[in-house]
Motif scaffolding. Sequence first.
Motif, PDB file in Angstrom:
ATOM      1  N   LEU A  82       6.110 -10.515   4.812  1.00 37.95           N
ATOM      2  CA  LEU A  82       5.132  -9.471   4.179  1.00 37.95           C
ATOM      3  C   LEU A  82       5.035  -8.874   5.746  1.00 37.95           C
ATOM      4  O   LEU A  82       5.282  -7.738   6.594  1.00 37.95           O
ATOM      5  CB  LEU A  82       4.289  -9.117   3.244  1.00 37.95           C
ATOM      6  N   VAL A  83       4.245  -9.609   6.861  1.00 37.77           N
ATOM      7  CA  VAL A  83       3.578 -10.130   7.991  1.00 37.77           C
ATOM      8  C   VAL A  83       4.633  -9.491   8.474  1.00 37.77           C
ATOM      9  O   VAL A  83       4.610  -8.967   9.967  1.00 37.77           O
ATOM     10  CB  VAL A  83       2.124 -11.205   7.594  1.00 37.77           C
ATOM     11  N   VAL A  84       5.428 -10.835   8.974  1.00 38.23           N
ATOM     12  CA  VAL A  84       6.630 -10.941   9.773  1.00 38.23           C
ATOM     13  C   VAL A  84       7.400  -9.216   9.828  1.00 38.23           C
ATOM     14  O   VAL A  84       7.784  -8.874  10.976  1.00 38.23           O
ATOM     15  CB  VAL A  84       7.313 -11.559   9.792  1.00 38.23           C
ATOM     16  N   LEU A  85       8.234  -8.664   8.656  1.00 31.48           N
ATOM     17  CA  LEU A  85       9.177  -8.083   8.614  1.00 31.48           C
ATOM     18  C   LEU A  85       7.959  -6.696   8.884  1.00 31.48           C
ATOM     19  O   LEU A  85       9.060  -5.727   9.237  1.00 31.48           O
ATOM     20  CB  LEU A  85      10.049  -7.639   6.990  1.00 31.48           C
ATOM     21  N   ALA A  86       6.987  -6.566   8.754  1.00 31.32           N
ATOM     22  CA  ALA A  86       5.512  -5.521   8.870  1.00 31.32           C
ATOM     23  C   ALA A  86       5.905  -5.388  10.205  1.00 31.32           C
ATOM     24  O   ALA A  86       5.574  -3.818  10.395  1.00 31.32           O
ATOM     25  CB  ALA A  86       4.859  -5.538   8.086  1.00 31.32           C
ATOM     26  N   ARG A  87       6.193  -6.407  10.889  1.00 30.02           N
ATOM     27  CA  ARG A  87       6.482  -6.010  12.348  1.00 30.02           C
ATOM     28  C   ARG A  87       7.207  -5.951  12.746  1.00 30.02           C
ATOM     29  O   ARG A  87       7.854  -5.274  13.985  1.00 30.02           O
ATOM     30  CB  ARG A  87       5.241  -7.064  12.975  1.00 30.02           C
ATOM     31  N   LEU A  88       8.852  -6.396  12.586  1.00 26.21           N
ATOM     32  CA  LEU A  88      10.049  -6.434  12.754  1.00 26.21           C
ATOM     33  C   LEU A  88       9.965  -4.568  12.401  1.00 26.21           C
ATOM     34  O   LEU A  88      11.329  -4.212  12.693  1.00 26.21           O
ATOM     35  CB  LEU A  88      10.685  -6.887  12.915  1.00 26.21           C
ATOM     36  N   LEU A  89       9.969  -4.126  11.334  1.00 27.28           N
ATOM     37  CA  LEU A  89      11.007  -3.101  10.745  1.00 27.28           C
ATOM     38  C   LEU A  89       9.505  -1.981  10.276  1.00 27.28           C
ATOM     39  O   LEU A  89       8.258  -1.720  10.663  1.00 27.28           O
ATOM     40  CB  LEU A  89      11.522  -3.411   9.139  1.00 27.28           C
ATOM     41  N   SER A  90      10.435  -0.912  10.124  1.00 28.82           N
ATOM     42  CA  SER A  90       9.807   0.792  10.360  1.00 28.82           C
ATOM     43  C   SER A  90       9.343   0.825   8.954  1.00 28.82           C
ATOM     44  O   SER A  90      10.233   0.316   7.346  1.00 28.82           O
ATOM     45  CB  SER A  90      10.637   1.484  10.515  1.00 28.82           C
ATOM     46  N   PHE A  94      -0.455  -6.548   8.454  1.00 30.57           N
ATOM     47  CA  PHE A  94       0.260  -5.023   8.779  1.00 30.57           C
ATOM     48  C   PHE A  94       0.543  -4.578   9.986  1.00 30.57           C
ATOM     49  O   PHE A  94       1.445  -4.621  11.219  1.00 30.57           O
ATOM     50  CB  PHE A  94       0.746  -4.298   8.020  1.00 30.57           C
ATOM     51  N   GLY A  95      -0.935  -4.650  10.901  1.00 34.41           N
ATOM     52  CA  GLY A  95      -0.865  -4.103  11.720  1.00 34.41           C
ATOM     53  C   GLY A  95      -1.497  -2.967  12.537  1.00 34.41           C
ATOM     54  O   GLY A  95      -1.988  -1.827  11.026  1.00 34.41           O
TER      55      GLY A  95
END
Length: 484
Positions: free
Chosen positions: A30-38, A315-316
Motif C-alpha cells: 500500500l505504501v509503495v504503490l501509493a507513491r508510484l500510482l495515482s 501514503f504521503g
Amino acid sequence: MVDLGRAAARGTAFTLGAQGGRFVLQIGSLVVLARLLSPEAFGLVAMATSVLGVAELVRDFGLSSAAIQAKELTNPERTNLFWVNVAIGTTCALVALVGARPIAALYGDPRVAGVVLALAGLLVVSGVTTQFRAELSRDLRFVALGVVELSAQAAGVAVAITAAALGAGYWSIVLQQGTVVLTTCVLCVVFCAWRPGLPSRSTSVRRFVRFGSHVLGTQVLGYATNNVDNVGIGAVWGAGPLGVYSRAYQLLMVPINQINDPMSRVVLPVLSRVQDDLPTLQRYVEKAQRVGTYGLGPAFGVAAGLAAPLVAVLFGPQWTAVVPVFVVLAVGGVFRGVGLVTYWGFLARGRADRQLRMYLLTRPLMIGMILGGLPWGPVGVAVGHSAAFAAYWVVSLVSMGRATGLDAGRLLRQALVALVALTLPLGLLAHLGTWLVDGAVLQLVVGGVLALGWVGLLLAVLPSQRAELAAARGLLRRERVSRA
C-alpha cells in the motif's frame, strides 16, 4: 483422537504469525504503490473487481465451506466437488468475457473492459484451487495454509511494485492479483496429498450443493453490502474519488482480512467438530470472539484516533482526502471485527439456511443505508457503511443465538465491555496525542504511548480485563507450552 483445543492453538499461533508477515507485505505494498500510482489507477481496478467479485463467489458456490463443515467426506465426493467448482469457474470466466464491455459502460470508462478481460481467466484457476484448499483446512493443515498465503502475497507484492516502477500503471495491480491467484493454486496442489480423479455419476453431491447454495446466497448478499459503495462511487463520482475511497477501504480491510480469513480457516473446522456439544461450542465461540474484541476493535480505535498522521506517513501528503473517509470507516471496522463470530456460529451448527434468511432481511436495508450517503461523496458513503455494520452486528448476534442455541447475550456483553472499557478510550487518547505535538511521526509516537498507558492502567486496576486479555492470548500461550 485429535486434541481440538491444541490443534486450534497450534493453527491459530502459526496462522497469526504468517498473517503478521502478510500484514507487513500488504502495508508495504500500500505504501509503495501509493507513491508510484495515482488514485485514478486504483479506482479503475476497483471498478472491475467490485463487479467481478460476485463471479468469484459464484465460482466457489459455498462448496468450500460445505466440504469443511461436513462430518464425513469421501474421495468420490471430493472429486465431484472439484469438477463442479472447475465447471462453475469456467462458466463464470466466459460470462465475464462477454460482460466486459457492459461493465465498462456502467462506469463510462472503456479502460475497465481491458481489466475485466485480463482478470476473467483467474476464475478458472480459482475453481481448480477450491477443493485443494478446503482439503488442507479439513486436515487442519494450518502451517501449509499459512505458507501458501504468505508466499502468494510476497510474490504478488514483488510483481506489482516492479511493474509499477517500470511504468505499468494500473496494470501493475492487475498483475499483482493474477500472481496471487496463480501462486496460491500451485502451492495448494503441491501441499495437498489428495488428487482428483474422473467425476463419478454414481456419487451425489446434492447435500453439499444444498448447503453451499445457502452459503452462496449469504456471501453474495454480504459481498453486495461490502462493494455497493465502490460501484456507486465509481458510477456517480468517477475513478479519482473511488481511488481515494478504495485506499481508505483497503487500509481498513488489510487488518480485517489478516485476522478474519485465516481465523475462519482455523476456527470453522474446529467448531464444526464440536457442533453437537453446545457448552463446548459456546466456550470456543467466546474464545474466538476475543480476537475481535481485544484485537481488531482496539486496533481500529487507535487507527481512527491517529488517522491523520497515519495516512501522512503511509501514503504521503497527496492523499489527505483519505483521512476523513478512513476515520468513519474505522468506526464501522470495530463492529466488523467483532461480528464475524456470528458467521462462524451459523455455519458450525449447519444453519446456513437461517443465516441466509437473516441476510435477505438485513442486507437490503444495509445497502440502502450505504447508498443513501452517495450525494455527500465518499465520506457520506462511509458514514452509511459504518452505521449499517454497527446495526447489523447487534441484529446478527440475536438471530444467531435464536438459530443455534448459543447464548448471544453473553457474547454481546463480552463485546460491549471491551468496546467501552478498551476500544473507545484508546481511540480518544490516541487522538489526544495528535493535539499535543506537531509532526506526523511524533504524533504517532505520543498517541501510541497514551493508548498503551491506558492498557497498562486497565490491567492494573481491573482483574476482569486482565482475565479477558489473558484469554485472548490463551491460544498462543497453549501453543508455546505444547512445544516446550
